[in-house]
Enzyme design. Structure first.
Site, PDB file in Angstrom:
ATOM      1  N   HIS A 214       0.819  -1.203   0.000  1.00  0.00           N
ATOM      2  CA  HIS A 214       0.000   0.000   0.000  1.00  0.00           C
ATOM      3  C   HIS A 214       0.858   1.260   0.000  1.00  0.00           C
ATOM      4  CE1 HIS A 214       0.299  -0.867   4.445  1.00  0.00           C
ATOM      5  NE2 HIS A 214       0.489   0.437   4.495  1.00  0.00           N
ATOM      6  N   ASP A 243       0.196  -7.494  -0.040  1.00  0.00           N
ATOM      7  CA  ASP A 243       0.629  -6.170   0.422  1.00  0.00           C
ATOM      8  C   ASP A 243       2.152  -6.082   0.478  1.00  0.00           C
ATOM      9  OD1 ASP A 243       0.588  -3.599   1.338  1.00  0.00           O
ATOM     10  OD2 ASP A 243      -0.298  -4.042   3.289  1.00  0.00           O
ATOM     11  N   GLY A 330       2.921   4.844  10.365  1.00  0.00           N
ATOM     12  CA  GLY A 330       4.317   5.078  10.026  1.00  0.00           C
ATOM     13  C   GLY A 330       5.136   3.798  10.104  1.00  0.00           C
TER      14      GLY A 330
END
Length: 508
Positions: A214, A243, A330
């Site tokens: 992503h 992913d 993050g």
């Protein structure tokens, strides 16, 4: 990224908690079983050896096995067998595994997952097989309410209490963009921030690294500083479905050592790719929260994130590793590894934070290497090399606070994650109050989840062992910044809002 370390240095003394437990044995030998005993007696195994044995038995016996897990207390690999298949039992015991007879076969568990896919694919839901309970554990986040909750509850009940368990998470599944060494990208409406996972060598021989898919879909060019020039370009990115991203360094002469920087100038050498094993201890490094550890609680997990591009859509990611290791915005793309240097996963998303705990999901590194054709670090270990470095014999149960905020400041440009990250991890208490419907112990519940949760019928939830605070990878799952992207870029969910960066989206 000087020398292109695989994770940003963690500031402060707190980060040393998990590191102190990890580093002394980081290079410990994993050679062999410590005791084999007579034929048919379960061997005493290190977690890495148990993972390797599990992979060997799975290959040899296939679906005749109904899953396996590592019993860290007895230091044994436990394999599940249905209907007392004597041939399977004999082979498993001869190999040194403990055998447990269970009711649900692999085929039945897969059928249950297919039913969930058909009837319960909606934002905020996730499910994974937990071999310790021989059930499919279904989790609903705080957005699953009203008619959606009724539909999910009805579906799980239809599968039967002996087949599936439903629990509620107080948080919201999202991806955690930000992690390992912090990497940044400027996009329309703000900045995206993620974490570098593992340095690798691309199939053409060029230096590269793996991070979350992503992140690679959100931005193409990445820098090693908040406002710096791009140093790497996305070569391949897959999300949803899987992913992972392969990002190549622009300078072919870039040094990309196969190691993870766990802070305070210390690193762990990454030797090979490792398959995850339920019950084994793992470590996660991210640029926002630093180093945390916990246990693998489920495999082949499916997570349904709210689509960032379609308000009514779902971004579904399959084949993930579920853990109780915490994560925040993050940390997306950051490293999940074993004590002895096995690369296990890339932070995808989840719910919760590193104060209250949660669930976190990871893209398996072995699958990412196989799909991209890359090899780990300095070239030796190819895709899927080394089935299971699930070391972790020592369980560095670092407290949640341990890493707390560790990398936060490090990621200069607080704005980056500012607010975005923190708030994103909506519901610190995410896991609190998990509703254990359908009875049945659900060890896979994350720390937060279990906390005081309404484990109705699921006494097991109590204290979900590994969940100890720090462990909840909450938020790991594909939480692609749904909504978290507070600020202009809300649409993309990623780092919308100036400094928000990817971290804002909680994508991982």
């Amino acid at each position: 990224m000087p020398k292109r370390k695989a994770a940003i240095a963690v500031g402060g003394v707190a980060a040393l908690g998990a590191a102190a437990l990890l580093l002394p044995n980081a290079n410990a030998s994993q050679d062999g079983d410590q005791a084999s005993g007579a034929a048919g007696t379960a061997k005493t195994l290190k977690a890495t050896d148990a993972s390797n044995l599990a992979a060997q038995l799975q290959k040899a016996l296939g679906d005749a096995l109904a899953g396996s897990y590592y019993d860290s207390g007895k230091q044994q690999l436990v394999v599940n067998v249905v209907n007392g298949d004597k041939n399977v039992i004999v082979q498993a015991r001869k190999a040194g595994a403990a055998v447990r007879q269970v009711a649900n076969s692999t085929a039945e568990l897969k059928a249950a997952a297919r039913t969930l896919k058909t009837k319960a694919t909606m934002p905020g839901t996730a499910w994974a097989v937990d071999p310790r309970t021989d059930k499919v554990v279904v989790t609903a986040d705080s957005t699953v309410t009203g008619a959606k909750w009724d539909r999910l509850q009805s579906t799980v009940r239809g599968l039967g209490a002996d087949m599936a368990t439903l629990k509620k998470s107080a948080g919201t599944f999202k991806t955690f963009v930000s992690g390992g060494d912090a990497i940044f990208s400027q996009v329309q409406g703000g900045q995206v921030r993620c974490s570098l996972g593992f340095n690798v060598t691309a199939s053409d021989g060029s230096p590269a690294f793996l991070t979350a898919g992503h992140c690679g879909v959100a931005a193409k060019d990445w820098s090693d500083s908040q406002n710096g020039q791009p140093v790497a370009t996305v070569d391949q990115a897959t999300f949803p479905g899987n992913d992972f991203s392969l990002v190549k360094y622009n300078d072919a002469a870039t040094q990309a050592p196969s190691e993870v920087n766990v802070g305070n100038g210390q690193t762990v050498q990454i030797k090979q790719a490792a398959d995850a094993t339920v019950g084994s201890t793992v470590f996660r490094m991210g640029s926002t929260t630093g180093l945390h550890n916990g246990q693998v609680t489920g495999l082949d997990a499916t997570v349904n994130f709210q689509s960032e591009t379609d308000p009514g859509g779902v971004d579904t990611v399959n084949g993930l590793i579920q853990t109780n290791v915490c994560a925040e915005a993050g940390d997306s793309g950051g490293s999940l590894f074993t004590q002895d240097g096995g690369a296990v996963g890339l932070t995808s998303g989840g719910s919760g934070d590193c104060k209250s705990g949660g669930e976190t999901f990871f893209q398996p590194v072995t699958a990412a290497l196989q799909a991209t054709g890359a090899t780990l670090g300095d070239g030796g270990n190819g895709a899927g090399a080394g089935a299971g470095d699930q070391a972790g014999t020592a369980d560095p149960s670092a407290s949640a606070g341990d890493q707390a905020g560790a990398g936060a400041g490090d990621q200069a440009g607080a704005g980056d994650q500012a607010g975005a990250g923190a708030g994103d991890q909506s519901g610190a208490g995410d896991q609190a109050g998990g509703d254990q419907i359908g009875g049945g112990a659900d060890p896979s519940a994350t720390a937060g989840d279990q906390s005081g949760a309404d484990q109705s019928g699921a006494a097991d939830q109590s204290g979900a062992a590994d969940q100890s605070g720090a462990a909840d990878q909450s938020g790991a799952a594909d939480q692609s910044g749904s909504g978290d992207q507070s600020g202009a870029n809300a649409g993309t969910g990623y780092q919308s809002g100036a400094g928000s960066g990817h971290g804002g989206s909680s994508r991982g």
